[in-house]
Design a protein around this motif. Structure first.
Motif, mmCIF file in Angstrom:
data_model
loop_
_atom_site.group_PDB
_atom_site.id
_atom_site.type_symbol
_atom_site.label_atom_id
_atom_site.label_comp_id
_atom_site.label_asym_id
_atom_site.label_seq_id
_atom_site.Cartn_x
_atom_site.Cartn_y
_atom_site.Cartn_z
ATOM 1 N N GLY A 33 0.829 -1.274 -0.018
ATOM 2 C CA GLY A 33 0.055 -0.056 -0.159
ATOM 3 C C GLY A 33 0.867 1.334 0.000
ATOM 4 N N GLY A 34 2.109 1.068 -0.044
ATOM 5 C CA GLY A 34 2.941 2.218 0.314
ATOM 6 C C GLY A 34 3.136 3.098 1.540
ATOM 7 N N VAL A 35 2.297 2.534 2.668
ATOM 8 C CA VAL A 35 2.120 3.545 3.685
ATOM 9 C C VAL A 35 3.484 3.272 4.873
ATOM 10 C CG1 VAL A 35 -0.217 3.757 3.779
ATOM 11 C CG2 VAL A 35 0.617 1.822 4.728
ATOM 12 N N THR A 36 4.617 2.487 4.361
ATOM 13 C CA THR A 36 5.407 2.386 5.137
ATOM 14 C C THR A 36 6.506 3.518 4.864
ATOM 15 O OG1 THR A 36 6.681 0.881 3.331
ATOM 16 C CG2 THR A 36 5.303 -0.267 5.308
ATOM 17 N N ARG A 37 6.193 4.443 3.991
ATOM 18 C CA ARG A 37 6.964 5.506 3.701
ATOM 19 C C ARG A 37 6.368 6.932 4.305
ATOM 20 N NH1 ARG A 37 6.578 6.040 -2.393
ATOM 21 N NH2 ARG A 37 8.089 7.537 -1.960
ATOM 22 N N TYR A 38 7.655 7.281 4.870
ATOM 23 C CA TYR A 38 7.672 8.993 5.678
ATOM 24 C C TYR A 38 6.982 9.708 4.580
ATOM 25 C CZ TYR A 38 9.068 13.503 7.248
ATOM 26 O OH TYR A 38 8.977 14.795 7.758
ATOM 27 N N ASP A 39 7.469 9.656 3.200
ATOM 28 C CA ASP A 39 6.911 10.624 2.233
ATOM 29 C C ASP A 39 5.304 10.531 2.088
ATOM 30 O OD1 ASP A 39 9.381 11.196 2.188
ATOM 31 O OD2 ASP A 39 9.851 10.655 0.085
ATOM 32 N N VAL A 40 4.820 9.308 1.885
ATOM 33 C CA VAL A 40 3.456 9.243 1.734
ATOM 34 C C VAL A 40 2.783 9.444 3.110
ATOM 35 C CG1 VAL A 40 1.851 7.165 1.751
ATOM 36 C CG2 VAL A 40 3.807 7.182 0.183
ATOM 37 N N ILE A 41 3.260 9.133 4.344
ATOM 38 C CA ILE A 41 2.427 9.652 5.477
ATOM 39 C C ILE A 41 2.403 11.036 5.904
ATOM 40 C CG2 ILE A 41 2.660 9.646 8.006
ATOM 41 C CD1 ILE A 41 3.453 6.242 7.651
ATOM 42 N N LEU A 42 3.532 11.941 5.353
ATOM 43 C CA LEU A 42 3.585 13.306 5.480
ATOM 44 C C LEU A 42 2.756 13.702 4.436
ATOM 45 C CD1 LEU A 42 4.730 15.549 7.493
ATOM 46 C CD2 LEU A 42 5.429 13.167 7.872
ATOM 47 N N GLY A 43 2.698 13.122 3.223
ATOM 48 C CA GLY A 43 1.539 13.588 2.231
ATOM 49 C C GLY A 43 0.261 13.670 2.758
ATOM 50 N N GLN A 44 -0.032 12.724 3.374
ATOM 51 C CA GLN A 44 -1.393 12.552 3.934
ATOM 52 C C GLN A 44 -1.738 13.604 4.998
ATOM 53 O OE1 GLN A 44 -4.227 10.312 3.356
ATOM 54 N NE2 GLN A 44 -4.980 12.063 3.735
ATOM 55 N N LEU A 45 -0.761 13.879 5.714
ATOM 56 C CA LEU A 45 -1.100 14.844 6.797
ATOM 57 C C LEU A 45 -1.019 16.096 6.185
ATOM 58 C CD1 LEU A 45 1.133 13.144 9.939
ATOM 59 C CD2 LEU A 45 -1.538 13.053 9.278
ATOM 60 N N LEU A 46 -0.172 16.407 5.251
ATOM 61 C CA LEU A 46 -0.262 17.697 4.466
ATOM 62 C C LEU A 46 -1.262 17.813 3.437
ATOM 63 C CD1 LEU A 46 3.536 18.075 4.104
ATOM 64 C CD2 LEU A 46 2.103 19.329 5.364
ATOM 65 N N LEU A 47 -2.207 16.665 3.207
ATOM 66 C CA LEU A 47 -3.300 16.609 2.367
ATOM 67 C C LEU A 47 -3.026 16.816 0.941
ATOM 68 C CD1 LEU A 47 -5.587 18.984 4.528
ATOM 69 C CD2 LEU A 47 -5.538 16.461 4.676
ATOM 70 N N THR A 48 -1.851 16.270 0.604
ATOM 71 C CA THR A 48 -1.476 16.038 -0.796
ATOM 72 C C THR A 48 -1.705 14.722 -1.351
ATOM 73 O OG1 THR A 48 0.911 16.051 -0.188
ATOM 74 C CG2 THR A 48 0.037 18.315 -0.699
ATOM 75 N N ASP A 49 -1.585 13.829 -0.616
ATOM 76 C CA ASP A 49 -1.575 12.275 -1.045
ATOM 77 C C ASP A 49 -2.470 11.626 -0.016
ATOM 78 O OD1 ASP A 49 -1.047 9.608 -1.212
ATOM 79 O OD2 ASP A 49 1.268 9.750 -1.503
ATOM 80 N N PHE A 50 -3.651 11.155 -0.564
ATOM 81 C CA PHE A 50 -4.633 10.367 0.167
ATOM 82 C C PHE A 50 -4.325 8.926 0.423
ATOM 83 C CE2 PHE A 50 -7.576 13.686 1.854
ATOM 84 C CZ PHE A 50 -7.091 14.460 1.122
ATOM 85 N N THR A 51 -3.279 8.361 0.141
ATOM 86 C CA THR A 51 -3.071 6.871 0.080
ATOM 87 C C THR A 51 -3.534 6.162 1.674
ATOM 88 O OG1 THR A 51 -1.123 7.148 -1.373
ATOM 89 C CG2 THR A 51 -1.179 5.077 -0.255
ATOM 90 N N VAL A 52 -2.993 6.909 2.635
ATOM 91 C CA VAL A 52 -3.286 6.639 4.038
ATOM 92 C C VAL A 52 -4.807 6.343 4.232
ATOM 93 C CG1 VAL A 52 -2.929 6.858 6.431
ATOM 94 C CG2 VAL A 52 -0.998 7.427 5.191
ATOM 95 N N VAL A 53 -5.511 7.275 3.819
ATOM 96 C CA VAL A 53 -6.849 7.257 3.818
ATOM 97 C C VAL A 53 -7.391 6.192 3.258
ATOM 98 C CG1 VAL A 53 -9.061 8.534 3.568
ATOM 99 C CG2 VAL A 53 -7.266 9.666 4.612
ATOM 100 N N LYS A 54 -6.939 5.852 2.060
ATOM 101 C CA LYS A 54 -7.528 5.006 1.292
ATOM 102 C C LYS A 54 -7.223 3.504 1.595
ATOM 103 C CE LYS A 54 -6.877 7.460 -3.121
ATOM 104 N NZ LYS A 54 -6.172 7.687 -4.147
ATOM 105 N N VAL A 55 -6.196 3.354 2.067
ATOM 106 C CA VAL A 55 -5.796 2.017 2.930
ATOM 107 C C VAL A 55 -6.862 1.808 4.281
ATOM 108 C CG1 VAL A 55 -4.181 0.594 4.098
ATOM 109 C CG2 VAL A 55 -3.305 2.111 2.068
ATOM 110 N N MET A 56 -6.822 2.632 5.071
ATOM 111 C CA MET A 56 -7.353 2.635 6.215
ATOM 112 C C MET A 56 -9.064 2.484 6.080
ATOM 113 S SD MET A 56 -5.656 5.224 8.928
ATOM 114 C CE MET A 56 -6.600 4.587 10.341
ATOM 115 N N LEU A 57 -9.583 3.379 5.001
ATOM 116 C CA LEU A 57 -10.917 3.060 5.034
ATOM 117 C C LEU A 57 -11.329 1.900 4.266
ATOM 118 C CD1 LEU A 57 -12.218 6.988 3.840
ATOM 119 C CD2 LEU A 57 -12.307 5.545 6.158
#
Lengths: 188, 166
Positions: A33-57
């Motif tokens: 899912g790509g959520v082991t990457r810092y860049d993806v998690i910060l992208g979620q918290l900065l609202l530029t990358d919604f990968t974390v929300v997609k995996v969790m939901l």
């Protein structure tokens, strides 16, 4: 079937092996899912990358239907955590700060270690262990002061509303699906 | 559309079925770190550490959840190697672009973040797995509150740290 299940659930060595196997599958999913990457998690918290929300939901929607089906069949029980304003809200604010500063959470930091992130291993894992130790030291004082302030009912939303669980599960799953479709439609 | 987040999410949802069915427990990760801190303190201070009220609640020993977290490391490692994504990095690229490639600085920031996360996850009684996935899928009241607070606080802090708009 249920007797065999009971025996399996009480067999300590088999449970350790099951924990390991489920962890391996969990880690594989986090990595895919790509959520082991810092860049993806910060992208979620900065609202530029919604990968974390997609995996969790999607995990929550699939898990929710299965757990409620199994519960209806008598094969699973709920394990609802207690919570309060003093514990959940105050702790959650501290957690969120850690989430943004570290860029991993307790599960994804382990996945990040596996994928080669040395900041996760040297900084993240040791920091979380240290923080958990600090909490253990503070616990008696926190327990006596803040943790029980404003306690929530230890129940599920359907139990609180006194509804058949499916009256909540079905709308929530539809809502999750709508959010995910909306995210894709918006190109996020 | 990239299907990989959904493949991962569906997979995690199915793993949660097996956790409830075969182990009668939700997926969670943060307790394992508290047990580890207890094991380390017990190794240094002896059995006095085990008398701490928190470690009487969460015994400093290897359990199902500890093995789960170990498994996450292994599963992510094998997957990363198979997909060619395994790479030893000290400073994530997004962090380096904003704050420079200095390794000691990233490690200090990561330790501070880890300490906050260790305190916060135990204070809130769970993490993004235990509350965020396992708790919300049970429709637990505490978990829906927790996951909303986790993300609101995380988003506010990330914007403060990066100091930029989306």
């Amino acid at each position: 079937m249920t007797d065999a299940l009971q025996r399996l659930r009480q067999n300590a060595p088999q449970q350790l092996l099951l924990g390991l196997l489920m962890g391996i599958a969990f880690g594989a999913c986090l990595q895919i899912g790509g959520v082991t990457r810092y860049d993806v998690i910060l992208g979620q918290l900065l609202l530029t990358d919604f990968t974390v929300v997609k995996v969790m939901l999607s995990a929550v929607a699939v898990g929710m239907v299965g757990i409620h089906l199994m519960r209806g069949a008598g094969l699973a029980e709920l394990h609802i955590k207690p919570g309060s304003v003093g514990a959940t809200v105050v702790g959650g604010i501290i957690f969120g700060a850690g989430f943004a500063v570290l860029g991993y959470c307790p599960g994804t930091v382990a996945g990040a270690v596996g994928s080669g992130a040395l900041d996760a291993l040297v900084g993240g894992v040791s920091g979380i262990i240290l923080g958990a130790g600090i909490f253990a030291v503070l616990y008696p004082r926190l327990e006596a002061s803040v943790l029980h302030r404003g306690e929530f009912p230890t129940m599920s939303i359907p139990q609180l509303l006194n509804l058949n669980p499916w009256m909540v599960v079905v709308p929530v799953v539809i809502l999750i699906a709508a959010v995910l479709v909306g995210l894709e439609y918006a190109g996020l | 559309m990239d299907p990989t987040p959904y493949i991962a999410g569906v997979g995690i949802g199915i793993i949660s079925w097996f956790a409830f069915l075969l182990s009668d427990r939700p997926l969670g990760c943060s307790t394992a770190y508290a047990r580890t801190s207890g094991m380390i303190e017990a190794a240094i201070r002896g059995d006095a550490a085990r008398e701490r009220p928190y470690y009487r609640k969460f015994a400093p020993q290897i359990d199902w959840e500890w093995m789960l977290v170990l498994g996450v490391v292994i599963g992510a490692f094998v997957t990363a190697v198979v997909t060619g994504e395994f790479a030893l990095i000290w400073v994530p690229s997004r962090f380096a672009a904003a704050f420079g490639p200095d390794i000691p600085f990233r490690l200090v920031v990561a330790i501070i973040g880890g300490v906050l996360m260790g305190i916060g996850s135990r204070w809130a009684g769970g993490c993004t797995s235990g509350h965020g996935i396992s708790g919300t899928l049970q429709l637990a009241i505490s978990s829906w509150v927790a996951v909303i607070i986790f993300f609101v606080s995380g988003i506010v802090c990330a914007f403060l740290i990066y100091g930029v708009g989306p």
